[in-house]
Design a protein around this motif. Structure first.
Motif, mmCIF file in Angstrom:
data_model
loop_
_atom_site.group_PDB
_atom_site.id
_atom_site.type_symbol
_atom_site.label_atom_id
_atom_site.label_comp_id
_atom_site.label_asym_id
_atom_site.label_seq_id
_atom_site.Cartn_x
_atom_site.Cartn_y
_atom_site.Cartn_z
ATOM 1 N N CYS A 96 0.836 -1.215 0.000
ATOM 2 C CA CYS A 96 0.000 0.000 0.000
ATOM 3 C C CYS A 96 0.866 1.259 0.000
ATOM 4 O O CYS A 96 0.557 2.225 -0.708
ATOM 5 C CB CYS A 96 -0.944 0.009 1.200
ATOM 6 S SG CYS A 96 -2.239 -1.241 1.106
ATOM 7 N N ASP A 97 1.951 1.248 0.768
ATOM 8 C CA ASP A 97 2.847 2.408 0.805
ATOM 9 C C ASP A 97 3.489 2.645 -0.557
ATOM 10 O O ASP A 97 3.548 3.775 -1.041
ATOM 11 C CB ASP A 97 3.946 2.207 1.855
ATOM 12 C CG ASP A 97 3.391 2.096 3.258
ATOM 13 O OD1 ASP A 97 2.345 2.720 3.539
ATOM 14 O OD2 ASP A 97 4.007 1.381 4.075
ATOM 15 N N VAL A 98 3.978 1.575 -1.166
ATOM 16 C CA VAL A 98 4.644 1.704 -2.469
ATOM 17 C C VAL A 98 3.653 2.199 -3.517
ATOM 18 O O VAL A 98 3.949 3.138 -4.272
ATOM 19 C CB VAL A 98 5.270 0.356 -2.894
ATOM 20 C CG1 VAL A 98 5.772 0.418 -4.337
ATOM 21 C CG2 VAL A 98 6.395 -0.026 -1.945
ATOM 22 N N LEU A 99 2.483 1.603 -3.563
ATOM 23 C CA LEU A 99 1.486 2.034 -4.549
ATOM 24 C C LEU A 99 1.042 3.471 -4.283
ATOM 25 O O LEU A 99 0.814 4.240 -5.222
ATOM 26 C CB LEU A 99 0.281 1.091 -4.541
ATOM 27 C CG LEU A 99 0.533 -0.285 -5.143
ATOM 28 C CD1 LEU A 99 -0.667 -1.194 -4.907
ATOM 29 C CD2 LEU A 99 0.852 -0.195 -6.621
ATOM 30 N N GLY A 100 0.929 3.839 -3.003
ATOM 31 C CA GLY A 100 0.545 5.204 -2.656
ATOM 32 C C GLY A 100 1.559 6.238 -3.119
ATOM 33 O O GLY A 100 1.222 7.381 -3.407
ATOM 34 N N ARG A 101 2.819 5.846 -3.183
ATOM 35 C CA ARG A 101 3.870 6.756 -3.650
ATOM 36 C C ARG A 101 4.031 6.758 -5.158
ATOM 37 O O ARG A 101 4.482 7.739 -5.737
ATOM 38 C CB ARG A 101 5.225 6.359 -3.035
ATOM 39 C CG ARG A 101 5.400 6.729 -1.598
ATOM 40 C CD ARG A 101 6.856 6.568 -1.141
ATOM 41 N NE ARG A 101 7.483 5.322 -1.543
ATOM 42 C CZ ARG A 101 7.508 4.194 -0.824
ATOM 43 N NH1 ARG A 101 6.908 4.167 0.358
ATOM 44 N NH2 ARG A 101 8.126 3.124 -1.263
ATOM 45 N N GLU A 117 -7.668 0.280 2.093
ATOM 46 C CA GLU A 117 -6.422 -0.316 2.558
ATOM 47 C C GLU A 117 -6.653 -1.037 3.877
ATOM 48 O O GLU A 117 -7.274 -0.490 4.785
ATOM 49 C CB GLU A 117 -5.357 0.771 2.719
ATOM 50 C CG GLU A 117 -4.996 1.431 1.408
ATOM 51 C CD GLU A 117 -3.961 2.533 1.561
ATOM 52 O OE1 GLU A 117 -3.691 2.953 2.703
ATOM 53 O OE2 GLU A 117 -3.421 2.965 0.535
ATOM 54 N N THR A 118 -6.130 -2.246 3.984
ATOM 55 C CA THR A 118 -6.349 -3.035 5.199
ATOM 56 C C THR A 118 -5.139 -3.071 6.125
ATOM 57 O O THR A 118 -5.286 -3.273 7.313
ATOM 58 C CB THR A 118 -6.746 -4.487 4.853
ATOM 59 O OG1 THR A 118 -5.699 -5.066 4.075
ATOM 60 C CG2 THR A 118 -8.051 -4.525 4.090
ATOM 61 N N ARG A 119 -3.943 -2.917 5.592
ATOM 62 C CA ARG A 119 -2.715 -2.907 6.402
ATOM 63 C C ARG A 119 -2.678 -4.064 7.389
ATOM 64 O O ARG A 119 -2.548 -3.881 8.588
ATOM 65 C CB ARG A 119 -2.585 -1.595 7.174
ATOM 66 C CG ARG A 119 -2.750 -0.374 6.357
ATOM 67 C CD ARG A 119 -1.449 0.097 5.858
ATOM 68 N NE ARG A 119 -1.663 1.309 5.050
ATOM 69 C CZ ARG A 119 -0.743 1.877 4.369
ATOM 70 N NH1 ARG A 119 0.466 1.401 4.392
ATOM 71 N NH2 ARG A 119 -0.999 2.941 3.657
#
Length: 154
Positions: A96-101, A117-119
């Motif tokens: 999620c972090d990578v896709l968010g960036r 996002e479920t994290r």
């Protein structure tokens, strides 16, 4: 002619988790991979004008044994690549972090409520069905990225 022993071995590995990918649990169709759980790291050689190619030699030949093999769907095996289990788990948990960036489409999906996002912690399918994880799959530090190693070797 195909070696019948390879077919028997392949059938035995495919049956390990009821014909499912050891990692995501999806049903394996006719096309699937046998994954080295702890990677063998195939040696590559660089040739000017041709790029990198496999030499047939392994950096970690001790990992090329049947008790280190799991059935994997093609997407899982390709994404896992040369990661250890823990290294791949860490990579997946940062998705999620990578896709968010890096992905405008992903960011829009989150903003417009199309993606939630479920994290959550990654639990591999085999961890939900095996009562005891073999000691050969013990946690080890992930190897350096293969591309970094190749750049150092050239």
């Amino acid at each position: 002619m195909a070696d019948p022993r390879k077919n028997v071995k392949r059938e035995r590995i495919q049956a390990m988790f009821g014909g499912r990918c050891a990692y995501c649990g999806s049903e394996l169709g006719e096309r699937w991979h046998i994954d080295h759980v702890e990677p063998v790291l195939r040696q590559l050689q660089y040739e000017q004008g041709k790029g990198f190619f496999k030499t047939g030699k392994l950096h970690r030949p001790e990992n090329d044994r049947e008790d280190n093999l799991f059935p994997a769907c093609i997407p899982c095996n390709i994404d896992k690549g040369t990661y250890t289990l823990d290294g791949w788990r860490e990579k997946l948990e940062t998705t999620c972090d990578v896709l968010g960036r890096t992905s405008a489409t992903y960011k829009h999906g989150v903003r417009f409520g199309l993606i939630s996002e479920t994290r959550k912690q990654i639990v591999f399918y085999f961890e939900t069905v095996m009562t005891e994880v073999p000691t050969t799959l013990a946690t080890v530090k992930p190897p350096r990225d293969l591309r970094t190693r190749l750049r150092e070797d050239v």
